[in-house]
Design a protein around this motif. Structure first.
Motif, mmCIF file in Angstrom:
data_model
loop_
_atom_site.group_PDB
_atom_site.id
_atom_site.type_symbol
_atom_site.label_atom_id
_atom_site.label_comp_id
_atom_site.label_asym_id
_atom_site.label_seq_id
_atom_site.Cartn_x
_atom_site.Cartn_y
_atom_site.Cartn_z
ATOM 1 N N GLU A 57 0.821 -1.209 0.000
ATOM 2 C CA GLU A 57 0.000 0.000 0.000
ATOM 3 C C GLU A 57 0.863 1.270 0.000
ATOM 4 O O GLU A 57 2.004 1.257 0.454
ATOM 5 N N VAL A 58 0.245 2.324 -0.482
ATOM 6 C CA VAL A 58 0.875 3.642 -0.407
ATOM 7 C C VAL A 58 -0.140 4.652 0.125
ATOM 8 O O VAL A 58 -1.259 4.742 -0.388
ATOM 9 N N ALA A 59 0.249 5.371 1.158
ATOM 10 C CA ALA A 59 -0.552 6.512 1.619
ATOM 11 C C ALA A 59 0.001 7.718 0.882
ATOM 12 O O ALA A 59 1.150 8.113 1.122
ATOM 13 N N THR A 76 8.687 6.020 5.339
ATOM 14 C CA THR A 76 8.057 7.313 5.108
ATOM 15 C C THR A 76 8.979 8.104 4.191
ATOM 16 O O THR A 76 10.206 8.055 4.357
ATOM 17 N N VAL A 77 8.418 8.793 3.244
ATOM 18 C CA VAL A 77 9.217 9.687 2.408
ATOM 19 C C VAL A 77 8.911 11.123 2.826
ATOM 20 O O VAL A 77 7.750 11.527 2.876
ATOM 21 N N VAL A 78 9.963 11.867 3.195
ATOM 22 C CA VAL A 78 9.816 13.265 3.598
ATOM 23 C C VAL A 78 10.651 14.119 2.656
ATOM 24 O O VAL A 78 11.875 13.969 2.618
ATOM 25 N N ASP A 130 4.771 10.937 2.385
ATOM 26 C CA ASP A 130 3.907 9.804 2.088
ATOM 27 C C ASP A 130 4.478 8.574 2.770
ATOM 28 O O ASP A 130 5.627 8.584 3.231
ATOM 29 N N HIS A 131 3.659 7.543 2.891
ATOM 30 C CA HIS A 131 4.078 6.332 3.585
ATOM 31 C C HIS A 131 3.859 5.133 2.676
ATOM 32 O O HIS A 131 2.951 5.128 1.838
ATOM 33 N N GLY A 132 4.656 4.097 2.896
ATOM 34 C CA GLY A 132 4.448 2.875 2.139
ATOM 35 C C GLY A 132 5.048 1.700 2.874
ATOM 36 O O GLY A 132 5.673 1.862 3.933
ATOM 37 N N SER A 133 4.839 0.521 2.348
ATOM 38 C CA SER A 133 5.406 -0.666 2.982
ATOM 39 C C SER A 133 5.833 -1.670 1.927
ATOM 40 O O SER A 133 5.080 -1.986 1.007
ATOM 41 N N GLU A 134 7.037 -2.150 2.081
ATOM 42 C CA GLU A 134 7.558 -3.204 1.210
ATOM 43 C C GLU A 134 7.748 -4.484 2.000
ATOM 44 O O GLU A 134 8.450 -5.397 1.574
#
Lengths: 357, 357, 357, 357
Positions: free
Chosen positions: A97-99, A120-122, A144-148
């Protein structure tokens, strides 16, 4: 002095003119009456299943930008807020998922609770998330946030929404295209530049109101806390309390919120105190209870405890194991105005009586 | 305008009155003529044998308080000084020796070169010395040195003696009884409190003009330097430059001296620049040469290079291995007065011609 | 321990290598012996006739850039300086003369003594000079002087030349063409912007290391001093002491020098004290004597008194009239380094004995 | 995704747990919808008669502590406040009356409108009131008001009540005995110490969060404003704007409120702009109108104009005479958090269209 009927007309005229007679109203709006913000414990055993189930209730593709359960203080209704200045929430994302990226004037941080290979990408910097890490997303930075990873990624979100809202300062912006932002750095660039102990780059140090370091790794913070405890940094109100700091200035990590790690010894019973700042504590591990304004609140691993401003509070750790907290407060919004004050509880050797038997 | 004989008498009268006519003298004392402070390299192969032999020349019991060889800039004579503001020295103590406690208004630090199980005591805090560590003994703090090891303990001393002397500020005091001071902490207490990455004690942070941290461990500083280099903190004048900082303020470690670790790549040839601060470089490892004001100065492991204020300087690293320096400067004494300036060398792609074939 | 002949050779080798054994030399260069900087009074009756006669000795067209007599402390020779950090001089120009524009890294101010319709131009701003005014020409600002009046214009110059010289920081530049600079403002523009009591422009406030206000008018400063005295701002060491300040920051007017007006009551005998800063006092009016390091120094109108660093000093005003001083010191060069200290004289109710009968 | 009935139960459970799903609520509480705080003009011709008549409605002996009419923004109801952070009120006392001493954490100032021989006592310092004077009563300082004159004494009160209330920081305390406090100084002591132009006491400068100067006299502030205007301190948004400042720091007079004098030229039409701070303007003299969010608001002598945060605003002065304002804002509560922003109006040469014909 005057006829009642004249007085009635006089006060009616004032009301029409949008003017109030200060001798008939309380300008400070109930400052002398007890505050409505309530203390409380939100239990992990209540929250976690609902958060997990939220994956069925909404999806990040179509249903909203963030899968977040936010703690509502009953005293804030109809507004949202965990205290009058702070928001505390839990967020979960699933693998893949990606927020999507957005930014807002409200500052935020993330304290990671469980999961691996989330990020998290800042502002284009990809920050890996591991349990115990603290990640900053300061006001007006794209994130934004994501998970691998393989399982759910769960963290605590801390924000200053109610404070910024009270200043009419909330501005929110979606990243163009409702998607993740492009990467400028594949890894935690700010951590490489500013995350070392005792040294900083000699040049190009940013002078912002917030920390330039977006990732505070668990192992460093915890090691620091342990060493402070061993060296005697400890008192009867806070045990051992380490503050995350801006490495460029030594100041709070965010202009509106201060973040801490706190260690209380097994069996410790702290003395009661009240402060004008409000505080949220996340129990990383340990169990015990707190007495806030004479009421008992039990807590254990991963529970969240809210101590409102100017509420008498003391903490009791169960015997046998220490208690470890991540904690944050709105102290930085009080300091510039001289509004921080604290008072220690004098009676009964510093311990409140419990209100109920 | 006037008769010569009258003029002679006039100027003689002025001299009697301790007054000078500014139209006949240069008030700035030779500011327009070349400065007398000389660049130079002091070679380890020259210094170390003499330092070792000094153990035969004096003993700490009867001969003096410190076994120190101090670098003398010929341009400072008859005063002592490595530059016009800084002192650089080498110090050695033998196992079992004690350099008794004293304090002085001049600030100092120690960069450890070799040996094990030596220590410095600062205000009652016992700081172990290992190669590469930086130890601060700020102005007016009691300090003594000792060794519990097996071989000689050798370090570089950096002080601000010439600067403080120019302000008539040198005050020196022996600890009562000419002995080591009593310990308050058996270990590096300030390091336990203030030495972690990213966190500080929430309370009791001292606000002094100098860093509260008396020990900067090699492994942290070097790791930080490496990470900065990997993250791209590098330019064509200084390579990668990490500054040791006061963790409470992010500022220089001492009010008069700034300390750095510097990394230049194998084969790198930096561009020439001059600065109003003076700089001393200790080569931790590597070899190469520097061009200072058109003269070549070769250096290798453990040599000490002195770059005077406003001297054009560039550095050339031998191929095959990088060069690693500990470096310090008097930048902090210039900044409060707006006296720091720098200029880059424009001709010849930034490289000076060597003055002699 | 070793044979004398070996030792001789050893020390000779050290000297060849430009290294000194610290156990045989005093690194702080005589810090423990009495300082060479001398107190003193320069009498107006001595200085003024020579200054007036200097108009015959040099002219500004051909003879030099400034008609200045500078006070030489015997202890500074062969260098020039009134103390080890400060310069005090008297300057005179005649009607119609121009002292051409130049700039230098050394900061300066002018305290006007006599004359009318003189002016200083600072960075294009034409500042009229009247007795008692303080005019700043901060480091590296273009400045020239002229007079449109009828008689000679005389003022005291204060500079930080010896301090900047000790930092190898003296740089001097003539304005192109050796002439007055063109005007940007026909009047004291900085005074109009920043010279009011209690208010500042809401926008465009410069943040320099020196005051943006180039003219401090006598009537305001003196009125302020009087009001402070009336309100009880007075002690037994300094009487009433008003500091000229940077209106943007409340700090010293220049990064290297602090300027004051001082009022001592008729017949007052201050208590003795010593400070690590050096101080120069210009007696605006009044008479009396000072005791410095046990020696008596008489002064009267327009005399200049020099109090070196760390010299015991007390002041005695003649009965019948108060004493009014303009005073300046190098305090700002000590504060950033923690080198300011002071000590009050305890014996004999705070008064020194006179050394000679 | 899930059955509706399950979802209903799920959300009901969340509500029971005091948790909200962020994907269904707006955390920032309507930040994206138009703000409720309204612009407005309160006319002197409406307010003054009611204020005068209030002397019949209450007396200070028995009826209340202050005879104050406070401006109520309709958008703040049921809370009191002129904007979301500021309070503006008018206060009147009669000869011989005393408004007894109290203190509160909320900061206040008084801008004097009419009357003579009134006074405010702040921490024992008796401050005379004359029209145009600004008097500070910083947070938590004891203050009372009285009048020894012949007619009514009227002033504008500015407070930060809504801001401090939003931080739960309002604390209020009556002086023991509900009476005037005893005097420590019969006159404006702080003005004597700190009210001069360009000089400050060399010693004993308080370092508080607010100005040590409790009285800013009209003649100095107005003279400063005039001089700034003459020197060209003027732009197309604010005309000439002088800020009252803390003389010790050059900063805002109070940690929560900034105070200004503003001068617009006869016939001037400023360009529109919006700012995140809210602003209250008291028209000292002049007439004209403002356009705020497309609506026209007329004002003349002694009217009060409220410009909410982020409202487009521009001002038009009637021909023939300039407009002079006292103005204050909550800028200081935004700056520490980076929440101050402003935007200029680009269309139509910077001028809004009026919403109604």
């Amino acid at each position: 002095m005057v006829q009642a009927v004249d007085a009635d007309q006089y006060y009616a005229e004032l009301e029409d003119l949008n003017v109030a007679p200060l001798w008939r109203v309380d300008e400070s709006g109930g400052a002398r009456s007890p505050d409505t913000i309530r203390p409380g414990v939100w239990r992990w055993r209540d929250l976690y299943p609902r958060l997990a189930r939220a994956t069925e209730m909404m999806d990040l593709e179509t249903g909203g930008e963030r899968r977040v359960l936010t703690l509502i203080n009953p005293g804030m209704k109809p507004l949202l807020g965990t205290t009058h200045t702070l928001t505390t929430s839990l967020q979960l994302i699933l693998p893949g998922e990606v927020a999507p990226a957005h930014r807002h004037t409200m500052a935020a941080f993330r304290f990671i609770i469980e999961g691996q290979r989330g990020y998290t990408v800042v502002e284009g910097e990809k920050l890996p998330m591991s349990p115990g890490d603290l990640i900053l997303t300061p006001g007006w930075t794209w994130h934004d946030h994501g998970s691998e990873g393989e399982g759910p990624m769960v963290w605590l979100d801390g924000l200053d929404v109610p404070f910024v809202r009270s200043l009419k300062g909330c501005v929110f912006q979606d990243f163009p295209g409702r998607r993740a932002q492009p990467l400028k750095h594949a890894g935690p660039d700010s951590y490489e530049h500013f995350g070392a102990a005792g040294v900083l780059p000699a040049k190009n140090r940013p002078r912002s109101l917030y920390s330039p370091l977006n990732l505070y790794k668990w192992e460093h913070a915890y090691d620091g806390l342990r060493r402070m405890q061993a060296a005697g940094d400890e008192d009867e109100y806070d045990g051992t309390l380490a503050e995350y700091v801006n490495p460029i200035t030594g100041g709070h990590v965010l202009p509106t919120m201060a973040c801490y790690l706190q260690l209380l010894r097994a069996g410790q019973h702290t003395k009661a105190r009240r402060q004008t700042n409000s505080t949220v504590l996340f129990c990383i591990r340990g169990s015990g209870y707190s007495v806030i304004e004479g009421q008992r609140y039990d807590w254990a691993d991963r529970d969240i405890l809210v101590v409102p401003a100017w509420a008498w509070a003391e903490h009791v750790v169960d015997p046998g194991q220490e208690a470890l907290f991540f904690r944050y407060s709105d102290l930085p919004v009080l300091e510039p105005f001289g509004l921080f004050r604290e008072e220690v509880y004098r009676p009964n050797d510093g311990h409140q009586s419990l209100a109920d038997a």
